[in-house]
Design a protein around this motif. Structure first.
Motif, PDB file in Angstrom:
ATOM      1  N   ARG A 105       0.770  -1.272   0.015  1.00  0.00           N
ATOM      2  CA  ARG A 105      -0.089  -0.132  -0.057  1.00  0.00           C
ATOM      3  C   ARG A 105       0.845   1.297   0.031  1.00  0.00           C
ATOM      4  O   ARG A 105       0.641   2.144  -0.779  1.00  0.00           O
ATOM      5  CB  ARG A 105      -1.067  -0.095   1.255  1.00  0.00           C
ATOM      6  N   LEU A 106       1.971   1.437   0.665  1.00  0.00           N
ATOM      7  CA  LEU A 106       2.943   2.467   0.815  1.00  0.00           C
ATOM      8  C   LEU A 106       3.692   2.624  -0.464  1.00  0.00           C
ATOM      9  O   LEU A 106       3.866   3.787  -0.702  1.00  0.00           O
ATOM     10  CB  LEU A 106       3.790   2.406   1.968  1.00  0.00           C
ATOM     11  N   ARG A 107       3.958   1.521  -0.834  1.00  0.00           N
ATOM     12  CA  ARG A 107       4.629   1.496  -2.198  1.00  0.00           C
ATOM     13  C   ARG A 107       4.119   2.317  -3.339  1.00  0.00           C
ATOM     14  O   ARG A 107       4.584   2.667  -4.094  1.00  0.00           O
ATOM     15  CB  ARG A 107       5.367   0.065  -2.393  1.00  0.00           C
ATOM     16  N   ARG A 108       2.840   1.762  -3.226  1.00  0.00           N
ATOM     17  CA  ARG A 108       2.051   2.451  -4.431  1.00  0.00           C
ATOM     18  C   ARG A 108       1.329   3.798  -4.102  1.00  0.00           C
ATOM     19  O   ARG A 108       0.790   4.301  -4.939  1.00  0.00           O
ATOM     20  CB  ARG A 108       0.711   1.341  -4.751  1.00  0.00           C
ATOM     21  N   HIS A 109       1.746   4.131  -2.963  1.00  0.00           N
ATOM     22  CA  HIS A 109       1.326   5.621  -2.454  1.00  0.00           C
ATOM     23  C   HIS A 109       1.863   6.818  -3.351  1.00  0.00           C
ATOM     24  O   HIS A 109       2.795   7.412  -3.014  1.00  0.00           O
ATOM     25  CB  HIS A 109       1.393   5.680  -1.150  1.00  0.00           C
ATOM     26  N   GLY A 110       1.325   7.083  -4.519  1.00  0.00           N
ATOM     27  CA  GLY A 110       1.728   8.281  -5.359  1.00  0.00           C
ATOM     28  C   GLY A 110       2.851   7.992  -5.926  1.00  0.00           C
ATOM     29  O   GLY A 110       3.219   6.686  -6.051  1.00  0.00           O
ATOM     30  N   ILE A 111       3.214   8.914  -6.678  1.00  0.00           N
ATOM     31  CA  ILE A 111       4.618   8.792  -7.480  1.00  0.00           C
ATOM     32  C   ILE A 111       5.871   9.354  -6.382  1.00  0.00           C
ATOM     33  O   ILE A 111       5.554  10.151  -5.778  1.00  0.00           O
ATOM     34  CB  ILE A 111       4.567   9.868  -8.688  1.00  0.00           C
ATOM     35  N   HIS A 112       6.799   8.384  -6.656  1.00  0.00           N
ATOM     36  CA  HIS A 112       7.865   8.564  -5.502  1.00  0.00           C
ATOM     37  C   HIS A 112       8.522   9.957  -6.210  1.00  0.00           C
ATOM     38  O   HIS A 112       9.077  10.034  -7.309  1.00  0.00           O
ATOM     39  CB  HIS A 112       8.806   7.262  -5.691  1.00  0.00           C
ATOM     40  N   PRO A 113       8.574  10.923  -5.270  1.00  0.00           N
ATOM     41  CA  PRO A 113       9.195  12.147  -5.602  1.00  0.00           C
ATOM     42  C   PRO A 113      10.560  12.154  -5.428  1.00  0.00           C
ATOM     43  O   PRO A 113      11.173  11.046  -4.784  1.00  0.00           O
ATOM     44  CB  PRO A 113       8.518  12.812  -4.586  1.00  0.00           C
ATOM     45  N   GLY A 114      11.328  12.832  -6.202  1.00  0.00           N
ATOM     46  CA  GLY A 114      12.676  13.037  -6.022  1.00  0.00           C
ATOM     47  C   GLY A 114      12.959  14.199  -5.080  1.00  0.00           C
ATOM     48  O   GLY A 114      12.242  14.265  -4.120  1.00  0.00           O
ATOM     49  N   SER A 115      14.197  14.742  -5.177  1.00  0.00           N
ATOM     50  CA  SER A 115      14.986  15.680  -4.199  1.00  0.00           C
ATOM     51  C   SER A 115      14.489  17.148  -4.447  1.00  0.00           C
ATOM     52  O   SER A 115      15.238  18.078  -3.933  1.00  0.00           O
ATOM     53  CB  SER A 115      16.072  15.349  -3.970  1.00  0.00           C
ATOM     54  N   GLU A 116      13.484  17.338  -5.625  1.00  0.00           N
ATOM     55  CA  GLU A 116      13.232  18.850  -5.656  1.00  0.00           C
ATOM     56  C   GLU A 116      12.812  19.609  -4.772  1.00  0.00           C
ATOM     57  O   GLU A 116      12.831  21.056  -4.620  1.00  0.00           O
ATOM     58  CB  GLU A 116      12.308  18.794  -6.938  1.00  0.00           C
ATOM     59  N   GLY A 117      12.171  19.059  -3.738  1.00  0.00           N
ATOM     60  CA  GLY A 117      11.734  20.302  -2.504  1.00  0.00           C
ATOM     61  C   GLY A 117      12.621  20.725  -1.697  1.00  0.00           C
ATOM     62  O   GLY A 117      12.123  21.643  -0.990  1.00  0.00           O
ATOM     63  N   ILE A 118      13.870  20.349  -1.502  1.00  0.00           N
ATOM     64  CA  ILE A 118      14.894  20.717  -0.828  1.00  0.00           C
ATOM     65  C   ILE A 118      16.138  21.152  -1.547  1.00  0.00           C
ATOM     66  O   ILE A 118      16.802  20.491  -2.361  1.00  0.00           O
ATOM     67  CB  ILE A 118      15.250  19.814   0.294  1.00  0.00           C
TER      68      ILE A 118
END
Length: 350
Positions: free
Chosen positions: A328-341
């Motif tokens: 369930r967690l693995r499928r949770h959305g698209i794995h984001p990269g590091s653009e947020g920091i």
């Protein structure tokens, strides 16, 4: 699962933590949130070249910092926290490793005293090529060099211990801590028993790669941007950390001597495999004996770490662990990269 919020956090230097527990939370996280965290390397970013000997540029006990803690809403003692690592990105184009005079598996220490002279303190600098997926080793005394596969991992992750304890981040134990296993990589779900209100999750000590055992006492130490998500498994207790990937389950044992860590991990894995399959305990024991593996996490910390692992394909009629939370967690959305920091940014946003 609740709607997704993304939380980004980069600690200022004086916000880094060196214990599990004993600090106020830096942010609140809910199940379904995506948490994107900047973590410093085990030297706090102070070792940057061959001349930066840790004994000269670092101050004890300010080693192995973690970012956090994060208060997980809904987590109470007696629950289990599922932490899914979505991505681990090196935050710099280099990493470092070192040998130390009285630390590591192949030297005398205060607990294994011998008459031989201490090892020389020395620093190795590794180049990191994210596009090529390599970590460059360069010998210090010869021209030997080799590119090794980039395999980012988190060395230290855990929750607040039980019984009002605060534990140094270098110690692995039932709360997690400095487990130093390469299996703590992107795609892995870590299960930790909750000991206090809010769990108080913290993490750090990234490695670009590490061999089993972390023999010299250091991996290729890096700062990271690590992205994860969490879920609280209510009224499920756990004594020792457990891990799950798409193909494997693993139990973690931390103790000295090494054989006690081995026994802890395998006792827990046999019980877990029996629970998931309905097999008799001795049948599960026999199967794990023939199909299991025992990678060593570390043999240099205050406690040693051993994993007991088995491929789920070897387990007959294996039901999903904890109701399928890993999938369930693995499928949770698209794995984001590091653009947020941004590497030069700091603080928290939501």
């Amino acid at each position: 699962m609740t709607s997704m919020n993304t939380i980004t956090y980069r600690p200022a230097r004086d916000e880094l933590a060196y214990t599990f527990s004993g600090r106020m939370p830096v942010a609140h996280v809910r199940a379904g949130d995506v948490l994107q965290v900047y973590t410093e390397d085990c030297f706090g970013g102070r070792v940057r070249g061959p001349g930066d000997l840790p004994s000269q540029v670092c101050q004890m006990p300010y080693l192995n910092p973690v970012s956090g803690p994060f208060f997980v809403e809904g987590a109470e003692p007696g629950d289990t926290l599922a932490v899914h690592i979505m991505s681990i990105e090196p935050a710099r184009q280099w990493g470092v490793s070192a040998t130390f005079p009285h630390f590591g598996a192949l030297t005398s220490t205060s607990h294994t005293a011998t008459l031989q002279p201490p090892l020389q303190e020395r620093v190795w600098v590794y180049s990191i090529d994210r596009q090529a997926g390599t970590v460059g080793f360069q010998a210090t005394e010869t021209d030997h060099q080799v590119d090794l596969p980039l395999a980012p991992m988190i060395g230290t992750i855990g929750v607040a211990p039980a019984a009002f304890e605060a534990r140094a981040t270098i110690v692995p134990d039932t709360h997690g801590g400095n487990l130093d296993t390469p299996l703590l990589q992107a795609g892995t779900t870590l299960y930790l028993g909750v000991n206090v209100h809010g769990a108080l999750l913290a993490l750090g000590d990234g490695h670009a790669r590490q061999g089993d055992g972390e023999a010299c006492g250091a991996g290729v130490e890096i700062a990271t941007v690590t992205t994860l998500t969490v879920e609280v498994i209510k009224r499920v207790t756990m004594q020792w950390p457990r891990l799950e990937t798409d193909t494997t389950i693993a139990s973690v044992g931390c103790a000295r001597p090494l054989e006690d860590a081995y026994r802890v991990a395998h006792t827990d894995l046999v019980a877990w495999a029996s629970e998931l399959t309905g097999m008799d305990t001795l049948d599960a024991y026999q199967l794990i004996s023939q199909a299991g593996r025992a990678p060593v996490g570390n043999v240099c910390d205050p406690n040693y770490t051993v994993l007991a692992t088995v491929d789920t394909a070897a387990l007959p009629r294996c039901t999903p662990a904890y109701g399928g939370v890993h999938d369930r967690l693995r499928r949770h959305g698209i794995h984001p990269g590091s653009e947020g920091i941004h590497p030069d940014g700091e603080g928290i946003s939501r």
